[in-house]
Design an enzyme around this catalytic site. Structure first.
Site, mmCIF file in Angstrom:
data_model
loop_
_atom_site.group_PDB
_atom_site.id
_atom_site.type_symbol
_atom_site.label_atom_id
_atom_site.label_comp_id
_atom_site.label_asym_id
_atom_site.label_seq_id
_atom_site.Cartn_x
_atom_site.Cartn_y
_atom_site.Cartn_z
ATOM 1 N N HIS A 55 0.832 -1.204 0.000
ATOM 2 C CA HIS A 55 0.000 0.000 0.000
ATOM 3 C C HIS A 55 0.873 1.263 0.000
ATOM 4 C CE1 HIS A 55 -3.894 1.908 0.808
ATOM 5 N NE2 HIS A 55 -3.223 2.779 1.516
ATOM 6 N N HIS B 254 -10.581 2.173 -1.960
ATOM 7 C CA HIS B 254 -10.776 1.785 -0.566
ATOM 8 C C HIS B 254 -11.537 0.463 -0.569
ATOM 9 C CE1 HIS B 254 -10.520 3.869 3.579
ATOM 10 N NE2 HIS B 254 -9.344 3.606 3.106
#
Lengths: 254, 787
Positions: free
Chosen positions: B50, B100
């Site tokens: 990430h 998300h």
């Protein structure tokens, strides 16, 4: 001296910029007044409460901000005859403050703009509203033609007028029902109302006609560029459509 | 140190780390000691996919990222592209694009809401005013009202709506698909736009000469929510971990964000005032007089890795270190362990780097003028540390140093070379899997087929969904969501400049061929932006793929990038921002369909010449420009010509309505244009009145399949040409300069008139079939999910 108008910002207000902009574009001397700068409010000649989610819509939309210190000055001003325009969340606050329909005591609401029906959900939809009173009945609408149709955007989760049947009768009979939802051709039936609002109500005024609480947003369809496929005249930047209500407000201040 | 690999793995797992044994050994070797618990968690976050892009960065380098309009390219929190000039000032559009996905699958409302919250901060921290958001959603099959997929599909939309509506940022465009491949792993991609004067940009870096400046944390009080979010999003979701995963999702507070945004705008204005004053008085810092606001401050969003990730990255980007005292962080609960204060991902926080002489005024704006501590419990702006010359990242807590590492080692790039298998390229694919088209021998069946297609979840009306979003707050809307192929805003008061935004990415294409799906995502997004009258100027991407440790899934990812790079290069449009979301698979190992999702930003010089999908005239002059078939190899020569033709035609004011045909039938696309008037339909499609031979030749079909023609897949645009007829002739003459006409890639559709319905030839003569039930069929599927 030119009248000065305060556009109030509570924590959670979100439509202050475009509201200020259309007021200025139609020639109103308007300024933003922020919640930590509220002490200047008595100096203003009129008040506009823009849309948003003041105090996060806690308890019920408009319930907490109606008790904010800034509203003391708005209430006092309204009682002295100053013009007060509330849009969307601003309209909810005016109901919770008891200023419209204004038939009961202050801050003891007799009616509310509450959860939409049949689906209690936020809805964003282009709608028309039609003037349902004699224009001069309310100072803010006095410069409009009879039966004026104004393009607006409904954008709310709590826009349905609710009150007891007896009180709804009083609202109708007392000339408080300022605007009703309508179709583009001006016809009014229940399918024109996006939120199940009693009486097809889009806006209410008080007995004295100096306070107007309107649920849908005329400031979001207020320039030619907001409706680029049916503009009035060539200049894309000029106010049109929903600007009519603000022009009438400006006229009342003059 | 000194543990066996197995023991180390167990010890790391107990400490809650997802780092691999070789990564742990690398850290210990660099330190010459075991890392502290705080350090372990810090590297866990920074070295997650990430944050580090360790298995993606080297492939992403294939994307074109430069161009004359690029103001801030890939690498900061958001990209910036030049929009135009107004009153002698240059304006840039700020854009950020993120996913998300994992949080939204586990806790749909909060996950989706914090997705919007995060992307808005990315744009805000560039010194910009946030003007729009958009969402690209991919859900599982939500047909069953009792299914978890239905719950996720509804609740994600509720989360996006609750957050975006409250902060007062309009949701101007988006798309949604429903597909079994997302049953266990939905995709929630969000895009945000901002507007900024180009000389007022604030960067995500400590400015030159900022050693000794304050590090100021502003926003929500730090709490234990969102701990481990970065590494959580870099693992695969397993059903049994669901409760543990929930703790990794952050808690949104749009009410606080509304105030935080407005307070930050006030700080921007204050910085402008201070800069003017310093320039006037010749006041200077040690390293010289500040020229632009970016010399006075750095500003960055707290995302993955919390305070540690943000402060380390902002300081290291300026070539500095940081010294931070965690005791100065405003917390929501007492006695939080240092690793949670440092690395937890509490929402609604940002970090400023400010000169000490300016800090007190900024604190006053947030804490007193905008009363942050009254708006949310213990929210505030506070000095938490100092920028240091020494390239170390140091954290203090309760009188002890709990972290002291080389800042370059912490934030520098790491790389994983993983094995991959490229997917076989497909040559001639025909139509995507969902295509229901069949040769239809009689015209009555056309209506039936049209109904089937209009009520397909992929092509039915999106209005029931986007009605939940505030699409017009800020009053700057020119083309509202759903009205045109792209959302359009007039972002600068008093200016005719417009900005357009469109998103694209068909998962059914991704299933067939990830590379070509990437090309199509770019081309479709560009076609949409052109269809409102804009010139495409920049792209952003979010690459949603499976597990990079699975060579086939990793190969799909690499192929997807190849496709994006090819299309962007052919069309000469740079990428200015992007994001990667890997590990999108269920615990059974099934990956999602390859999903490169693209947003395209367009610039409009004069918003007088925009077009929506709504037909303007009762008897419109319509043409189709494009080709038959779908998902075929793209001929970029023809594509570029068609695009150039349309851009110029729009600028001349020749096009007054437009719609993109995206592998659907021409009749279907035309019907949807007609439905843009809502239930009050005012057009008739007269199929008895069209020149079949011309159409059929173009379609490459034989006469017995004539009804099929209207439903068969096509790609391009349907355009309404301005009346009066001189304009129409001008367009045709103008179009003839382009070789595309010789390629027969356009046809007249002058058989739409005033009325309501389909007029079809039948053996007995002709029949008028009113549109009303088709309109209902088109509105119904999503209205069931989003009442």
């Amino acid at each position: 001296m030119k009248a000065r108008v305060a556009v109030l910002i509570f924590p959670g207000t979100n439509s202050e910029a475009e509201t200020l902009r259309i007021l200025r574009d139609v020639g109103v001397h308007a300024e933003l007044v922020h919640w930590s700068r509220g002490e200047t409010l008595p100096q203003y000649d009129a008040y506009v409460l823009p849309g948003g989610f003041a105090y996060e819509d806690r308890i019920r939309a408009g319930a907490i901000p109606a008790h904010d210190r800034m509203m003391d000055d708005v209430i006092t001003g309204a009682q002295k005859g100053k013009l007060v325009l509330g849009i969307c969340n601003g309209a909810q606050i005016l109901l919770e403050a008891g200023l419209v329909p204004g038939t009961g005591p202050i801050r003891r609401p007799t009616a509310a703009f509450t959860h939409n029906a049949p689906v209690p959900h936020f809805i964003c939809k282009h709608v028309y509203v039609k003037l349902a009173i004699e224009p001069a009945r309310c100072a803010i609408t006095a410069a409009l033609e009879k039966n004026t149709l104004i393009p607006t955007w409904a954008a709310h989760g709590q826009g349905r007028l609710a009150a007891t049947a007896a009180h709804l009768d009083e609202i109708g009979a007392g000339g408080h029902l300022a605007f009703v939802y309508a179709h583009a051709d001006g016809t009014t039936d229940t399918s024109a109302t996006p939120n199940g609002s009693a009486l097809g109500c889009a806006a209410l005024t008080n007995r004295e006609g100096n306070v107007l609480a309107i649920m849908p947003h005329p400031e979001r369809d207020a320039w030619n560029f907001n409706h680029a496929d049916h503009r009035e005249g060539d200049d894309i930047l000029v106010p049109s459509g929903g600007a009519a209500l603000f022009r009438s407000f400006a006229r009342a201040l003059a | 140190m000194g543990l066996s690999d197995d023991d180390l793995r167990v010890a790391a797992m107990r400490a809650g780390s997802t780092l691999r044994v070789d990564e742990l050994r690398r850290i210990a070797q660099q330190f010459g000691r075991d890392p502290s618990l705080v350090e372990l968690h810090a590297f866990d976050a920074q070295w997650s996919e990430h944050c580090s892009y360790k298995s993606s960065r080297h492939h992403l380098q294939k994307l074109p990222t430069t161009g004359e309009r690029v103001v801030v390219g890939v690498g900061e929190d958001a990209g910036i592209v030049h929009l135009g000039e107004h009153n002698g000032e240059r304006y840039g559009i700020v854009v950020a694009h993120e996913s998300h996905n994992h949080p939204s699958q586990v806790v749909p409302f909060e996950g989706a809401a914090t997705g919007v919250g995060g992307i808005v901060r990315d744009v805000l921290c560039m010194g910009a005013e946030v003007i729009a958001v958009a969402d690209a959603l991919r859900f599982g099959n939500a047909a069953n009202p009792e299914s978890h997929q239905r719950y996720v599909a509804q609740t994600v939309v509720d989360g996006i709506s609750a957050y975006g509506n409250a902060i007062g940022v309009p949701n101007i465009t988006g798309d949604v698909y429903f597909h079994d491949g997302f049953d266990d792993n939905c995709l929630v991609n969000v895009i945000a736009l901002g507007i900024v004067k180009e000389n007022e940009i604030i960067h995500s870096a400590a400015p030159k000469g900022s050693a000794g400046w304050d590090i100021v944390l502003v926003g929500k009080a730090t709490d234990p929510s969102g701990f481990g979010g970065a590494s959580f999003s870099s693992v695969t979701l397993a059903a049994e971990d669901e409760d543990a995963n929930k703790g990794a999702v952050q808690v949104p507070d749009p009410f606080l964000k509304n105030v935080l945004m407005r307070a930050s705008y006030r700080v921007f204005a204050y910085l402008r005032e201070r800069l003017d004053e310093m320039k006037k008085n010749g006041t200077s810092f040690e390293k010289g007089v500040p020229e632009v606001i970016g010399d006075l401050a750095g500003f960055k969003d707290l995302g993955a890795g919390g305070i540690m990730g943000c402060s380390a990255e902002i300081c290291s980007a300026g070539g500095y270190g940081a010294d931070i005292n965690l005791d100065n962080v405003n917390v929501a609960v007492p006695n939080l362990p240092p690793e949670i204060i440092a690395i937890g991902e509490t929402q609604e926080r940002l970090i400023w780097v400010l000169p000490p002489e300016i800090t007190p005024d900024v604190l006053r704006i947030y804490n007193e003028e905008f009363t942050l501590p009254e708006v949310a419990y213990n929210a505030r702006a506070a000095v938490i540390g100092t920028v240091t010359e020494a390239p170390h990242y140091v954290l203090h807590h309760a009188g002890e140093v709990v972290m002291d590492v080389d800042i370059e080692f912490l934030t520098g790039s790491i790389k994983d070379e993983l094995p991959f298998v490229m997917p076989a390229p497909s040559e001639d694919l025909g139509e995507p899997a969902h295509n229901p088209y069949k040769p239809a021998p009689d015209w009555r069946r056309v209506e039936k087929l049209l109904e089937t297609e209009l009520s397909n979840p992929d092509s039915c009306s999106r209005e029931p969904l986007y009605r939940h979003y505030d699409t017009v707050v800020r009053g700057a809307t020119v083309v509202a969501r759903g009205a045109g192929e792209a959302g359009v805003l007039a972002p600068i008061p008093g200016s005719k400049l417009g900005v357009a935004l469109a998103v694209s990415g068909n998962p059914r294409y991704g299933e067939i061929d990830p590379s070509r799906a990437g090309e199509f995502a770019v081309v479709e997004a560009v076609r949409k932006v052109i269809a409102v009258g804009a010139r495409p100027i920049a792209l952003t991407d979010c690459l949603n793929f499976g597990n990079p440790k699975n060579p086939e899934q990793y190969g799909q990812f690499i192929a997807g990038i190849d496709g994006l790079a090819d299309a962007a290069r052919e069309l000469a449009i740079p990428f200015v921002s992007g994001n990667v979301s890997l590990y999108n698979e269920s615990s059974s190992g099934a990956a999602i369909p390859a999903s490169p999702i693209i947003a395209c930003i367009g610039a409009i010089d004069d918003i007088t010449n925009v077009a929506t999908r709504r037909l303007r005239e009762q008897n419109p002059h319509l043409i189709f420009l494009g080709s038959h078939g779908s998902f075929r190899r793209i001929d970029y020569e023809i594509e570029r010509n068609m695009q150039a033709l349309l851009i110029e035609a729009f600028q001349r004011g020749l096009i007054i309505a437009a719609c993109v045909v995206n592998g659907d039938g021409i009749l279907e696309a035309l019907t949807k244009m007609i439905f843009k008037d809502g239930s009050r339909i005012r057009h008739e499609v007269d199929l008895t009145d069209c020149n079949h031979e011309d159409l059929l030749e173009n379609a490459g079909r034989t006469a017995e399949l004539e009804s099929d023609y209207f439903l068969a897949a096509a790609e391009g645009w349907i355009l309404e040409i301005a009346d009066p007829s001189e304009t129409y002739r001008e367009f045709i003459e103008f179009a003839e300069h382009y070789m595309i006409l010789a390629e027969r890639d356009w046809i007249n559709l002058n058989f739409v008139h005033e009325g309501n319905g389909l007029r079809i030839p039948v053996p007995e003569g002709e029949e008028l079939r009113p549109f009303d039930h088709l309109y209902e069929a088109w509105m119904k599927p999503l209205a069931e999910i989003y009442p």
